[in-house]
Design a protein around this motif. Structure first.
Motif, mmCIF file in Angstrom:
data_model
loop_
_atom_site.group_PDB
_atom_site.id
_atom_site.type_symbol
_atom_site.label_atom_id
_atom_site.label_comp_id
_atom_site.label_asym_id
_atom_site.label_seq_id
_atom_site.Cartn_x
_atom_site.Cartn_y
_atom_site.Cartn_z
ATOM 1 N N GLY A 215 -0.642 10.074 1.182
ATOM 2 C CA GLY A 215 -1.184 9.179 0.176
ATOM 3 C C GLY A 215 -1.113 7.714 0.551
ATOM 4 O O GLY A 215 -1.378 6.847 -0.275
ATOM 5 N N TRP A 216 -0.762 7.404 1.803
ATOM 6 C CA TRP A 216 -0.640 6.014 2.226
ATOM 7 C C TRP A 216 -1.979 5.384 2.554
ATOM 8 O O TRP A 216 -2.103 4.178 2.599
ATOM 9 C CB TRP A 216 0.267 5.893 3.438
ATOM 10 N N LEU A 217 -2.970 6.201 2.816
ATOM 11 C CA LEU A 217 -4.325 5.713 2.992
ATOM 12 C C LEU A 217 -5.265 6.805 2.528
ATOM 13 O O LEU A 217 -4.890 7.973 2.515
ATOM 14 C CB LEU A 217 -4.618 5.312 4.448
ATOM 15 N N PRO A 218 -6.466 6.416 2.107
ATOM 16 C CA PRO A 218 -7.384 7.432 1.592
ATOM 17 C C PRO A 218 -7.850 8.377 2.701
ATOM 18 O O PRO A 218 -8.087 7.958 3.829
ATOM 19 C CB PRO A 218 -8.546 6.615 1.029
ATOM 20 N N GLU A 219 -7.984 9.644 2.355
ATOM 21 C CA GLU A 219 -8.454 10.644 3.317
ATOM 22 C C GLU A 219 -9.865 10.335 3.787
ATOM 23 O O GLU A 219 -10.266 10.763 4.858
ATOM 24 C CB GLU A 219 -8.377 12.040 2.704
ATOM 25 N N TRP A 220 -10.637 9.581 2.993
ATOM 26 C CA TRP A 220 -12.028 9.287 3.312
ATOM 27 C C TRP A 220 -12.210 7.971 4.069
ATOM 28 O O TRP A 220 -13.332 7.519 4.275
ATOM 29 C CB TRP A 220 -12.863 9.280 2.037
ATOM 30 N N LEU A 221 -11.129 7.359 4.538
ATOM 31 C CA LEU A 221 -11.259 6.132 5.329
ATOM 32 C C LEU A 221 -12.167 6.426 6.520
ATOM 33 O O LEU A 221 -11.992 7.447 7.198
ATOM 34 C CB LEU A 221 -9.881 5.673 5.798
ATOM 35 N N PRO A 222 -13.174 5.577 6.794
ATOM 36 C CA PRO A 222 -14.139 5.872 7.865
ATOM 37 C C PRO A 222 -13.473 6.126 9.220
ATOM 38 O O PRO A 222 -12.478 5.495 9.577
ATOM 39 C CB PRO A 222 -15.005 4.608 7.912
ATOM 40 N N GLU A 223 -14.054 7.068 9.965
ATOM 41 C CA GLU A 223 -13.537 7.486 11.274
ATOM 42 C C GLU A 223 -13.296 6.314 12.227
ATOM 43 O O GLU A 223 -12.352 6.336 12.992
ATOM 44 C CB GLU A 223 -14.512 8.464 11.937
ATOM 45 N N GLY A 224 -14.145 5.324 12.203
ATOM 46 C CA GLY A 224 -14.029 4.210 13.146
ATOM 47 C C GLY A 224 -13.111 3.090 12.713
ATOM 48 O O GLY A 224 -13.046 2.051 13.372
ATOM 49 N N ALA A 225 -12.383 3.257 11.619
ATOM 50 C CA ALA A 225 -11.480 2.203 11.151
ATOM 51 C C ALA A 225 -10.367 1.966 12.168
ATOM 52 O O ALA A 225 -9.825 2.911 12.740
ATOM 53 C CB ALA A 225 -10.889 2.571 9.796
ATOM 54 N N THR A 226 -10.059 0.699 12.417
ATOM 55 C CA THR A 226 -9.023 0.333 13.379
ATOM 56 C C THR A 226 -8.109 -0.725 12.771
ATOM 57 O O THR A 226 -8.355 -1.204 11.657
ATOM 58 C CB THR A 226 -9.641 -0.235 14.673
ATOM 59 N N ASP A 227 -7.081 -1.090 13.506
ATOM 60 C CA ASP A 227 -6.145 -2.147 13.114
ATOM 61 C C ASP A 227 -5.702 -1.965 11.660
ATOM 62 O O ASP A 227 -5.862 -2.841 10.827
ATOM 63 C CB ASP A 227 -6.778 -3.521 13.328
ATOM 64 N N ILE A 228 -5.148 -0.808 11.377
ATOM 65 C CA ILE A 228 -4.761 -0.439 10.012
ATOM 66 C C ILE A 228 -3.325 -0.894 9.749
ATOM 67 O O ILE A 228 -2.422 -0.595 10.520
ATOM 68 C CB ILE A 228 -4.884 1.084 9.802
ATOM 69 N N ARG A 229 -3.142 -1.618 8.668
ATOM 70 C CA ARG A 229 -1.797 -2.002 8.223
ATOM 71 C C ARG A 229 -1.658 -1.532 6.790
ATOM 72 O O ARG A 229 -2.574 -1.684 5.982
ATOM 73 C CB ARG A 229 -1.592 -3.505 8.299
ATOM 74 N N GLN A 230 -0.509 -0.998 6.482
ATOM 75 C CA GLN A 230 -0.289 -0.432 5.154
ATOM 76 C C GLN A 230 1.127 -0.745 4.718
ATOM 77 O O GLN A 230 2.048 -0.730 5.524
ATOM 78 C CB GLN A 230 -0.543 1.069 5.233
ATOM 79 N N ARG A 231 1.287 -1.065 3.448
ATOM 80 C CA ARG A 231 2.606 -1.295 2.854
ATOM 81 C C ARG A 231 2.671 -0.523 1.549
ATOM 82 O O ARG A 231 1.718 -0.530 0.770
ATOM 83 C CB ARG A 231 2.815 -2.785 2.595
ATOM 84 N N HIS A 232 3.789 0.159 1.321
ATOM 85 C CA HIS A 232 3.980 0.850 0.040
ATOM 86 C C HIS A 232 5.420 0.680 -0.404
ATOM 87 O O HIS A 232 6.307 0.384 0.401
ATOM 88 C CB HIS A 232 3.589 2.330 0.132
ATOM 89 N N ASP A 233 5.634 0.853 -1.694
ATOM 90 C CA ASP A 233 6.994 0.731 -2.209
ATOM 91 C C ASP A 233 7.749 2.036 -1.980
ATOM 92 O O ASP A 233 7.171 3.048 -1.587
ATOM 93 C CB ASP A 233 7.008 0.312 -3.681
ATOM 94 N N GLY A 234 9.045 2.002 -2.204
ATOM 95 C CA GLY A 234 9.898 3.160 -1.949
ATOM 96 C C GLY A 234 9.541 4.385 -2.764
ATOM 97 O O GLY A 234 9.812 5.507 -2.358
ATOM 98 N N ARG A 235 8.922 4.191 -3.904
ATOM 99 C CA ARG A 235 8.504 5.323 -4.741
ATOM 100 C C ARG A 235 7.112 5.807 -4.340
ATOM 101 O O ARG A 235 6.628 6.787 -4.869
ATOM 102 C CB ARG A 235 8.494 4.907 -6.210
ATOM 103 N N GLU A 236 6.466 5.072 -3.430
ATOM 104 C CA GLU A 236 5.102 5.361 -2.977
ATOM 105 C C GLU A 236 4.095 5.327 -4.119
ATOM 106 O O GLU A 236 3.065 5.988 -4.087
ATOM 107 C CB GLU A 236 5.036 6.686 -2.216
ATOM 108 N N SER A 237 4.407 4.538 -5.143
ATOM 109 C CA SER A 237 3.471 4.448 -6.261
ATOM 110 C C SER A 237 2.553 3.237 -6.151
ATOM 111 O O SER A 237 1.499 3.220 -6.755
ATOM 112 C CB SER A 237 4.232 4.409 -7.587
#
Length: 134
Positions: free
Chosen positions: A44-66
């Protein structure tokens, strides 16, 4: 993949409230393929439908992942039309802050996307957030 914890807020919360956790976790991936290899989409940290060619991905989530924020670079031919619609009515505020999360648009310009994600596209940059759970 890089992961960074910011436990100071969690320690303060523990001292004040006796047991909650508000740590944040940050992860970077070179491509959507690397992110999927680490199961970031199924977590659940990124959408399953993120385009195939997406690059340079940065993601931040809280400890509860909400609460989650995400930035990625989209390929020139990428389209989110099948997953996002313009004119999101009252999108939630961006739940977390990061110096790399700086879209030119505002949350009121957001697209409403599948899986309760909201997005702003700024040139080839995709800025997304989700608040309140998977």
């Amino acid at each position: 993949m890089r992961r960074r914890r910011t436990p100071l807020a969690g320690l303060l919360c523990l001292a004040v409230l006796g047991g909650c956790s508000v740590d944040t976790y940050e992860v970077s991936y070179a491509s959507v393929f690397e992110a999927r290899a680490h199961e970031a989409d199924t977590r659940g940290w990124l959408p399953e439908w993120l385009p195939e060619g997406a690059t340079d991905i940065r993601q931040r989530h809280d400890g509860r992942e909400s609460d989650t924020i995400l930035r990625a670079t989209l390929p020139p031919d990428a389209s989110l039309d099948a997953f996002c619609t313009p004119g999101a009515s009252s999108p939630p505020a961006v739940p977390l802050a990061a110096d790399w999360f700086t879209p030119a648009g505002t949350p009121s310009d957001a697209l409403a996307c599948d899986d309760r994600w909201y997005a702003v596209i700024d040139g080839s940059g995709l800025f997304m957030w989700r608040s309140g759970g998977k």
